[in-house]
Design a protein around this motif. Structure first.
Motif, PDB file in Angstrom:
ATOM      1  N   ILE A   1      -2.592   1.969  -0.039  1.00  0.00           N
ATOM      2  CA  ILE A   1      -1.286   2.602   0.255  1.00  0.00           C
ATOM      3  C   ILE A   1      -0.514   3.278  -0.787  1.00  0.00           C
ATOM      4  O   ILE A   1      -0.078   4.465  -0.674  1.00  0.00           O
TER       5      ILE A   1
ATOM      6  N   ASP B   1       0.743  -7.945   8.985  1.00  0.00           N
ATOM      7  CA  ASP B   1       0.863  -6.605   8.328  1.00  0.00           C
ATOM      8  C   ASP B   1       2.022  -6.077   8.050  1.00  0.00           C
ATOM      9  O   ASP B   1       2.198  -5.564   7.340  1.00  0.00           O
ATOM     10  N   TRP B   2       3.049  -6.060   9.162  1.00  0.00           N
ATOM     11  CA  TRP B   2       4.306  -5.355   8.951  1.00  0.00           C
ATOM     12  C   TRP B   2       5.057  -6.119   7.827  1.00  0.00           C
ATOM     13  O   TRP B   2       6.063  -5.712   7.195  1.00  0.00           O
TER      14      TRP B   2
ATOM     15  N   LEU C   1       4.176  -4.548   4.673  1.00  0.00           N
ATOM     16  CA  LEU C   1       4.624  -3.256   4.600  1.00  0.00           C
ATOM     17  C   LEU C   1       6.093  -3.461   4.378  1.00  0.00           C
ATOM     18  O   LEU C   1       6.708  -2.829   3.668  1.00  0.00           O
ATOM     19  N   HIS C   2       6.995  -4.531   4.674  1.00  0.00           N
ATOM     20  CA  HIS C   2       8.202  -4.855   4.499  1.00  0.00           C
ATOM     21  C   HIS C   2       8.414  -5.094   2.706  1.00  0.00           C
ATOM     22  O   HIS C   2       9.286  -4.304   1.978  1.00  0.00           O
TER      23      HIS C   2
ATOM     24  N   LEU D   1       6.196  -4.062   0.483  1.00  0.00           N
ATOM     25  CA  LEU D   1       5.888  -2.983  -0.295  1.00  0.00           C
ATOM     26  C   LEU D   1       6.947  -2.072  -0.321  1.00  0.00           C
ATOM     27  O   LEU D   1       7.227  -1.318  -1.128  1.00  0.00           O
ATOM     28  N   ALA D   2       7.968  -2.144   0.736  1.00  0.00           N
ATOM     29  CA  ALA D   2       8.990  -1.253   0.795  1.00  0.00           C
ATOM     30  C   ALA D   2      10.053  -1.819  -0.247  1.00  0.00           C
ATOM     31  O   ALA D   2      10.779  -1.007  -0.913  1.00  0.00           O
TER      32      ALA D   2
ATOM     33  N   TYR E   1      10.853   2.027   4.077  1.00  0.00           N
ATOM     34  CA  TYR E   1       9.941   0.916   5.348  1.00  0.00           C
ATOM     35  C   TYR E   1       9.824   1.519   6.352  1.00  0.00           C
ATOM     36  O   TYR E   1       8.614   1.572   6.953  1.00  0.00           O
TER      37      TYR E   1
ATOM     38  N   LEU F   1       6.667   3.706   6.023  1.00  0.00           N
ATOM     39  CA  LEU F   1       5.624   2.924   5.920  1.00  0.00           C
ATOM     40  C   LEU F   1       4.961   2.464   7.391  1.00  0.00           C
ATOM     41  O   LEU F   1       4.084   2.508   7.824  1.00  0.00           O
ATOM     42  N   LEU F   2       6.037   2.162   8.197  1.00  0.00           N
ATOM     43  CA  LEU F   2       5.840   1.916   9.592  1.00  0.00           C
ATOM     44  C   LEU F   2       5.224   2.908  10.242  1.00  0.00           C
ATOM     45  O   LEU F   2       4.473   2.732  11.148  1.00  0.00           O
TER      46      LEU F   2
ATOM     47  N   ARG G   1       3.626   5.594   9.395  1.00  0.00           N
ATOM     48  CA  ARG G   1       2.321   5.873   8.963  1.00  0.00           C
ATOM     49  C   ARG G   1       1.339   4.938   9.195  1.00  0.00           C
ATOM     50  O   ARG G   1       0.305   5.300   9.687  1.00  0.00           O
ATOM     51  N   TYR G   2       1.621   3.561   8.738  1.00  0.00           N
ATOM     52  CA  TYR G   2       0.616   2.567   8.969  1.00  0.00           C
ATOM     53  C   TYR G   2       0.452   1.734  10.146  1.00  0.00           C
ATOM     54  O   TYR G   2      -0.679   1.285  10.390  1.00  0.00           O
TER      55      TYR G   2
END
Length: 149
Positions: A40, A79-80, A83-84, A86-87, A109, A112-113, A115-116
């Motif tokens: 990512i 997974d979410w 991503l949280h 990573l934000a 965030y 990311l949500l 896109r992924y």
């Protein structure tokens, strides 16, 4: 940032439970997380991704945490949530400055949500507005604004 200053924190968590979690695609195992974080980060055109580490066993009140340098997680997490976190890594500087769950974090965030997890942008942005959450759709990683000395 103190929790008192992080005014959106509880509302972000409630919004995630209600809106984001149903879009989740499954669990990310610790063993696979670094490769996902690296991919990512590279996909975003960035270098030096945070290092994935185990969340300490005594951390009972949090599922994971992250800053610019590291992302800590248990054996697996949705997974979410990765991503949280990573934000959070994207919205903090190497010196530790962050806007918590503020507009920069939520803007990153959201990207990311979209896109992924492939959440449609219009639906996602509308859900944020309906939840009265402030977000910056043009947010950039904090460390790009404040390069290390």
């Amino acid at each position: 940032m103190s929790r008192q200053q992080d005014a959106q924190r509880r509302r972000v968590y409630a919004w995630e439970d209600r809106f984001v979690a149903p879009y989740g695609g499954g669990e990310i195992r610790f063993e696979a997380a670094q490769a996902m974080v690296d991919a990512i980060w590279a996909d975003l055109g960035l270098r030096y991704p945070p290092k994935v580490e185990r969340l300490p066993v005594q951390a009972r009140r949090r599922m994971a945490d992250a800053d610019r340098i590291r992302l800590r997680m248990p054996d697996a997490l949705p997974d979410w949530i990765l991503l949280h976190e990573l934000a959070h890594a994207l919205s903090s500087t190497q010196e530790g400055a962050s806007d918590g769950h503020g507009p920069r974090f939520l803007g990153l965030y959201a990207r990311l949500l979209i896109r992924y997890l492939r959440i449609p942008e219009d639906i996602l942005f509308r859900s944020l507005e309906e939840a009265s959450l402030r977000f910056d759709p043009a947010a950039r990683p904090a460390f790009l604004d404040h390069p290390p000395r």
